[in-house]
Design an enzyme around this catalytic site. Structure first.
Site, PDB file in Angstrom:
ATOM      1  N   ASN A  82     -25.849 -14.972  -4.598  1.00 21.59           N
ATOM      2  CA  ASN A  82     -26.394 -16.530  -3.898  1.00 21.59           C
ATOM      3  C   ASN A  82     -26.402 -16.299  -2.066  1.00 21.59           C
ATOM      4  O   ASN A  82     -26.578 -17.616  -2.069  1.00 21.59           O
ATOM      5  CB  ASN A  82     -25.770 -17.440  -4.746  1.00 21.59           C
ATOM      6  CG  ASN A  82     -25.969 -18.424  -5.701  1.00 21.59           C
ATOM      7  OD1 ASN A  82     -26.980 -18.577  -6.073  1.00 21.59           O
ATOM      8  ND2 ASN A  82     -24.623 -17.728  -6.309  1.00 21.59           N
ATOM      9  N   GLU A  92     -24.511 -17.070 -12.871  1.00 22.18           N
ATOM     10  CA  GLU A  92     -24.735 -16.428 -12.279  1.00 22.18           C
ATOM     11  C   GLU A  92     -23.501 -15.028 -11.868  1.00 22.18           C
ATOM     12  O   GLU A  92     -22.397 -15.906 -11.379  1.00 22.18           O
ATOM     13  CB  GLU A  92     -25.557 -16.983 -10.999  1.00 22.18           C
ATOM     14  CG  GLU A  92     -26.374 -16.680 -11.306  1.00 22.18           C
ATOM     15  CD  GLU A  92     -27.227 -18.299  -9.692  1.00 22.18           C
ATOM     16  OE1 GLU A  92     -26.380 -18.632  -9.272  1.00 22.18           O
ATOM     17  OE2 GLU A  92     -27.998 -18.012  -9.681  1.00 22.18           O
ATOM     18  N   LYS A 102     -32.697 -23.079 -19.897  1.00 23.61           N
ATOM     19  CA  LYS A 102     -32.523 -22.066 -18.835  1.00 23.61           C
ATOM     20  C   LYS A 102     -31.588 -23.150 -17.967  1.00 23.61           C
ATOM     21  O   LYS A 102     -31.036 -24.046 -17.786  1.00 23.61           O
ATOM     22  CB  LYS A 102     -33.326 -22.537 -18.252  1.00 23.61           C
ATOM     23  CG  LYS A 102     -34.460 -23.689 -16.921  1.00 23.61           C
ATOM     24  CD  LYS A 102     -33.493 -22.933 -15.987  1.00 23.61           C
ATOM     25  CE  LYS A 102     -33.750 -21.902 -14.728  1.00 23.61           C
ATOM     26  NZ  LYS A 102     -32.700 -22.586 -13.904  1.00 23.61           N
ATOM     27  N   THR A 121     -34.871 -18.520 -14.899  1.00 17.41           N
ATOM     28  CA  THR A 121     -35.064 -18.055 -13.395  1.00 17.41           C
ATOM     29  C   THR A 121     -33.743 -16.412 -12.957  1.00 17.41           C
ATOM     30  O   THR A 121     -34.204 -15.633 -13.575  1.00 17.41           O
ATOM     31  CB  THR A 121     -35.202 -19.114 -12.359  1.00 17.41           C
ATOM     32  OG1 THR A 121     -33.517 -19.807 -13.154  1.00 17.41           O
ATOM     33  CG2 THR A 121     -35.654 -20.729 -12.216  1.00 17.41           C
ATOM     34  N   THR A 136     -26.755 -30.153 -15.828  1.00 17.26           N
ATOM     35  CA  THR A 136     -27.957 -29.626 -14.768  1.00 17.26           C
ATOM     36  C   THR A 136     -28.472 -27.687 -14.651  1.00 17.26           C
ATOM     37  O   THR A 136     -28.042 -27.126 -14.585  1.00 17.26           O
ATOM     38  CB  THR A 136     -26.784 -28.994 -13.742  1.00 17.26           C
ATOM     39  OG1 THR A 136     -25.789 -28.472 -14.426  1.00 17.26           O
ATOM     40  CG2 THR A 136     -25.860 -30.130 -13.220  1.00 17.26           C
TER      41      THR A 136
END
Lengths: 390, 390
Positions: free
Chosen positions: B385, B266, B175, B152, B186
């Site tokens: 985000n 991220e 991923k 993603t 997670t």
């Protein structure tokens, strides 16, 4: 900017205050405040951080408060005096002794509060002369100067006050912009009143007020080592107030200051109110609200004005509160974007352009509710806190 | 970029895989992966998010795994199918049925995993044809294409594999780049092996491995609704492995993938290892490590290469683990900047210029220890985000 006699800790009769520049801060801005209770009563109460790593001034002031009396409070910014070992505690002790000497009071009735970087000794060669300077500057209109002197990363100073029709006043000042999370009030706050209330009465009113105000502010989930909230009563108004009215006045001032803290949180661009309703118990409502308030992904989404309600559900799902995932409802600024745990009203209807954002989650599991205040997570927060001690 | 026959989920014999572009993602990048176990064994085990708000594919796959057998796993990026209600569950069911039809297997032995935005239905008119396309593309060197199709916000695809001298192999793909926190793994992970191990043996090895690998990754404290880790055994190597050696191989592959997840989190600029030593129990060590890993102020400080050890102590102080605040020692990249809860070695000696940062805290309260991996908090994380769903 100063000398408003009706403001903050000098709004109530029987108090004098001062804020001076001792030179503790490299910036050369005011960094030392003194608040003195001239009586006739010296009743006081306090609540402190529940962090087990407590700064020296917290350890000192907790002991002092056991007597239920305070003649004075000395506060410095520019250094937290936390994690400074036995020598740091001696510095706090010496500060209280210096106040006692200047004011001819008992050092065992002098509270000390500090704020700033953890792990550095205070420059006592500057701080102690500053105490003398503050003592000479004390005045009945010094409330605003004191509020200014306790700022660290705060962009504005914070004061509040209410006066009862019965003639007594509750006033106060606060500082805090980061490391704002509960576990008792994560900030320095001094409240004063000229009502005649004994220390047990003050303690009850203060704990009831902080439980639903400062304790429900959670800007960044980070609990301080130095949190201190003090309430001093001079009795100078000569009035013994109605207990319920007094408690409500204390709560009002605390709520006002708490709201100011959230409004000035480091780097924040949104003030976020998390309302949890339909909880089985108030404790569960608070727990859910706090978990939502601490969710970095949600805080980023709100910063981006993105009504990403899935992050609210993902956060709620990590709690042990009573709820059925298929009965959760979530509104953002009044639009119920999630109904029965799934897609609800059109998310494009949500207007998040203002500074205030309200997230409401109905757990549909009972009648209890709670509100926690937080902020968004911004690049400015990262910037400010990646360079704090350098 | 694809077609390496020794990589990921096709490294072990008896497996075929594919990754295709079904059109679920607006970006037009690959978004659907299929992994097929050709046997002879179909033994399987899985662990899933402990979030109580579980995506439809998690609810489905948990049920499927109760039989201890899997013929295939279908995974999509571009949509989490979480918080989508009964219709979302029907979509997952239809996806498994489509795989069963294409492969002539039992839909009750097809696991489904999804990742992407919460609260949106999947475009089944695109997804179901994509399943057919993937079934036709299956090959024994499709491991890399499958790993690519489940990305993603991942900047790179993630695979790992180890081969035993005894001739069997454990391989896998993962991923995950955000919403990375424990409570089980997670992220989406599929592990395969050609060793001949029954489902109970797989389950034991998988739970032991995830407990100290994926469960100790905590990039942003945000637990997903879709976390899935599957382990499929084909038995095609014809070897029943030594249990301890097999468990260690599974752990090695999980640790490798977990480390890759942290390395690709991220917006991160630092990979941070939190080592807690001297704890009374392993559970307390994990709890302390996790609280430190989630402290936004500390994460900002590390981003700024600021050895602000006071924030480590302030975080530890919020836990209920056994320790004496005056006996805490903290090192940053090997420099013991805090000794006995106070100032230790010169903080200017700390070099934080590299990507890897190690924070060691010795609680001096026992013999247990634990390690949790996290990242720094950056403006890039906020940026990524705050715009995720728009």
């Amino acid at each position: 900017m100063t000398n408003n006699p009706t403001i903050g800790v000098t709004a109530a009769k029987g108090f004098r205050a001062a804020g001076v520049t001792a030179g503790i801060k490299a910036s050369g801005t005011p960094d030392l405040a003194l608040v003195v209770n001239d009586g006739p009563s010296l009743a006081a109460a306090g609540v402190f951080t529940s962090n087990r790593v407590k700064a020296a001034p917290v350890l000192w002031s907790e002991q002092v408060l056991k007597g239920g009396r305070l003649s004075a409070v000395v506060l410095n910014s520019g250094g937290a005096n936390a994690c400074t070992g036995p020598l740091g505690f001696q510095d706090t002790h010496a500060t209280a002794e210096k106040v006692a000497e200047e004011l001819k009071v008992n050092a065992g009735e002098v509270a000390v509060a500090s704020t700033g970087l953890i792990g550095l000794r205070l420059p006592m060669d500057l701080l102690l002369p500053g105490v003398g300077q503050a003592a000479r500057a004390l005045s009945e209109d010094g409330g605003e100067a004191a509020a200014i002197a306790i700022k660290t990363t705060d962009s504005v100073h914070k004061t509040a006050q209410v006066t009862s029709p019965a003639g007594w006043t509750v006033g106060g000042m606060a500082k805090g912009a980061g490391m704002l999370a509960p576990g008792l009030a994560t900030m320095l706050v001094v409240l004063t009143t000229d009502a005649d209330v004994d220390s047990a009465g003050l303690d009850g009113a203060l704990r009831a007020a902080t439980r639903t105000t400062f304790d429900r502010v959670d800007s960044d989930g980070c609990m301080s080592t130095n949190d201190t909230v003090l309430l001093l009563a001079s009795g100078a108004a000569g009035a013994a107030p109605d207990a319920a009215e007094f408690a409500e006045a204390v709560r009002t001032v605390c709520a006002d200051l708490a709201r100011q803290l959230i409004g000035d949180a480091e780097g924040a661009s949104k003030d976020i109110r998390i309302d949890i309703t339909g909880a089985a118990t108030e404790d569960e409502a608070v727990d859910v609200a706090r978990v939502v308030a601490r969710n970095n992904l949600l805080k980023c989404a709100i910063h981006g004005e993105d009504p990403n309600w899935g992050r609210v559900l993902a956060a709620i799902g990590t709690t042990s509160a009573a709820f059925d995932p298929d009965r959760l409802d979530v509104a953002i600024n009044g639009i119920w974007v999630c109904k029965d745990g799934s897609v609800g009203e059109d998310r494009d209807l949500v207007d998040m352009s203002g500074r205030d954002v309200v997230i409401t989650a109905d757990l549909n599991a009972g009648q209890a509710s709670a509100t926690v205040w937080t902020n968004d997570l911004t690049a400015d927060y990262v910037h400010e806190n990646s360079a704090y001690s350098t």
